[in-house]
Design a protein around this motif. Sequence first.
Motif, PDB file in Angstrom:
ATOM      1  N   MET A   1       0.844  -1.451   0.120  1.00  0.00           N
ATOM      2  CA  MET A   1       0.081  -0.019   0.390  1.00  0.00           C
ATOM      3  C   MET A   1       0.939   1.695  -0.106  1.00  0.00           C
ATOM      4  SD  MET A   1      -2.984  -0.847   2.574  1.00  0.00           S
ATOM      5  CE  MET A   1      -3.991  -2.435   2.476  1.00  0.00           C
TER       6      MET A   1
ATOM      7  N   TYR B   1      -7.044   9.828  -2.607  1.00  0.00           N
ATOM      8  CA  TYR B   1      -6.470   7.807  -2.786  1.00  0.00           C
ATOM      9  C   TYR B   1      -5.753   7.549  -1.365  1.00  0.00           C
ATOM     10  CZ  TYR B   1      -4.545   4.271  -5.928  1.00  0.00           C
ATOM     11  OH  TYR B   1      -4.304   3.098  -5.749  1.00  0.00           O
TER      12      TYR B   1
ATOM     13  N   ARG C   1      -6.046   8.579   1.594  1.00  0.00           N
ATOM     14  CA  ARG C   1      -6.654   8.756   2.220  1.00  0.00           C
ATOM     15  C   ARG C   1      -7.849   7.429   2.871  1.00  0.00           C
ATOM     16  NH1 ARG C   1      -7.372  13.406   4.277  1.00  0.00           N
ATOM     17  NH2 ARG C   1      -5.642  13.732   3.968  1.00  0.00           N
ATOM     18  N   ARG C   2      -7.887   7.682   1.518  1.00  0.00           N
ATOM     19  CA  ARG C   2      -9.025   5.541   0.923  1.00  0.00           C
ATOM     20  C   ARG C   2      -7.644   4.816   1.567  1.00  0.00           C
ATOM     21  NH1 ARG C   2     -12.570   8.330   1.992  1.00  0.00           N
ATOM     22  NH2 ARG C   2     -13.996   9.662   0.716  1.00  0.00           N
ATOM     23  N   ILE C   3      -6.647   4.604   1.132  1.00  0.00           N
ATOM     24  CA  ILE C   3      -5.516   3.189   1.120  1.00  0.00           C
ATOM     25  C   ILE C   3      -5.656   3.369   2.817  1.00  0.00           C
ATOM     26  CG2 ILE C   3      -3.948   2.191   0.449  1.00  0.00           C
ATOM     27  CD1 ILE C   3      -5.372   2.238  -1.453  1.00  0.00           C
TER      28      ILE C   3
ATOM     29  N   HIS D   1      -7.692   4.338   5.374  1.00  0.00           N
ATOM     30  CA  HIS D   1      -8.549   3.917   6.116  1.00  0.00           C
ATOM     31  C   HIS D   1      -8.516   2.923   5.434  1.00  0.00           C
ATOM     32  CE1 HIS D   1     -10.961   7.721   5.146  1.00  0.00           C
ATOM     33  NE2 HIS D   1      -9.937   7.604   6.319  1.00  0.00           N
ATOM     34  N   SER D   2      -8.197   1.499   4.457  1.00  0.00           N
ATOM     35  CA  SER D   2      -8.232   0.222   4.272  1.00  0.00           C
ATOM     36  C   SER D   2      -7.180  -0.444   4.654  1.00  0.00           C
ATOM     37  CB  SER D   2      -7.814  -0.051   2.728  1.00  0.00           C
ATOM     38  OG  SER D   2      -6.802   0.213   2.620  1.00  0.00           O
ATOM     39  N   THR D   3      -5.822   0.165   5.388  1.00  0.00           N
ATOM     40  CA  THR D   3      -5.124  -0.362   5.543  1.00  0.00           C
ATOM     41  C   THR D   3      -5.626  -0.826   7.569  1.00  0.00           C
ATOM     42  OG1 THR D   3      -4.624   1.596   8.021  1.00  0.00           O
ATOM     43  CG2 THR D   3      -3.149   0.759   5.591  1.00  0.00           C
TER      44      THR D   3
ATOM     45  N   ALA E   1      -8.682  -2.608   7.683  1.00  0.00           N
ATOM     46  CA  ALA E   1      -9.195  -3.764   8.019  1.00  0.00           C
ATOM     47  C   ALA E   1      -8.242  -4.716   7.535  1.00  0.00           C
ATOM     48  CB  ALA E   1      -9.629  -3.360   6.442  1.00  0.00           C
ATOM     49  N   THR E   2      -7.231  -4.692   7.566  1.00  0.00           N
ATOM     50  CA  THR E   2      -5.682  -4.956   8.134  1.00  0.00           C
ATOM     51  C   THR E   2      -5.833  -5.797   9.605  1.00  0.00           C
ATOM     52  OG1 THR E   2      -3.316  -4.162   8.433  1.00  0.00           O
ATOM     53  CG2 THR E   2      -4.545  -4.833   6.972  1.00  0.00           C
TER      54      THR E   2
ATOM     55  N   ARG F   1      -2.281  -3.589  10.760  1.00  0.00           N
ATOM     56  CA  ARG F   1      -2.152  -2.163  11.626  1.00  0.00           C
ATOM     57  C   ARG F   1      -2.693  -2.366  12.923  1.00  0.00           C
ATOM     58  NH1 ARG F   1      -5.841   0.776  14.652  1.00  0.00           N
ATOM     59  NH2 ARG F   1      -7.153  -1.074  14.005  1.00  0.00           N
TER      60      ARG F   1
END
Length: 259
Positions: A208, A227, A229-231, A233-235, A237-238, A241
């Motif tokens: 990422m 872009y 910020r969205r990635i 945020h998606s961290t 979901a791991t 993180r």
Amino acid sequence: QFKFENILFEKREGGVGYVQLNRPKALNALCDGLFTELIQILKEMDNDPEVGCIILTGSEKAFAAGADIKEMKDQTFPHTYTSNMLGWWDEITRIRKPIVGGVNGYALGGGCELAMICDILIAGSNAKFGQPEITLGTIPGMGGSQRLTRVIGKSRAMEMVLTGEFMDANEAVQRGLVSRVVEPKLLNDELMRVSRKIASMSKPITMMCKEVVNEAYETGLKDGLKYERRIFHSTFATNDRKEGMTAFAEKRKPNWTDS
Ligand code: CAA
């Protein structure tokens, strides 16, 4: 069974994939066969769950002295156009794990362009970068006019493309083309040091990071920030993180699971 003639590769300890261009008789000129082998091994390493970072380097004399002039010399326009000649090199930009490039000696024409596709560049003090295509009656064809200009600015890029003159390692580091310069003999150690560190991180988060930094070259600031910020945020979901932040709070080292 695929036989590699133009590159050497190995998986090294610490999750590092090591790839070395190895066509010494032609100073690693980038013939079609070399590309086919290179993209195959890069894809394999990209898909290998044990590899966290890839090193791409050449010999002490040359990273690569350009596209293969002898292979190109009798090409015609219809063939270059219909086959989208050199377009296949873009495939390397689709490798999602970080590629640390190490340049000793010549990185010219397509060699300079391949180096600039790498995510981090480290140079030996003997490195020489150049876009000498004009001396052959042609122009850069693998991104040189675009990537070099973005990194070193219009005037110096224009000068290099119009004169074909080379830039040495010291200037390359001053202008931000490479991260740092080391003794040629120490280049491999430095590549391993950086790559092992990267490979010790969480693999999805590493990918990422690469993706968002590269976005800075491909889009305007407003879209790039969105872009990122969205990635970011998606961290969340791991698992990594959660593990990374929990480990910090508990004053211990994180235990990455690449999930
Ligand atoms: N393509 C094919 N063969 C090449 C090559 C290339 N790009 N670069 C070097 N070689 C070959 C030489 O022909 C020579 O082969 P022989 O032993 O069979 O004669 C061998 O590699 C060793 O090269 P030299 O004897 O020239 O070595 P040198 O130390 O005297 O000079 C050099 C080194 C200054 C790098 C010189 O080889 C050179 O100028 N090479 C070409 C550099 C160049 O113009 N690159 C741009 C290519 S065009 C391009 O890349 C288009 C693009 O944008 C993608």
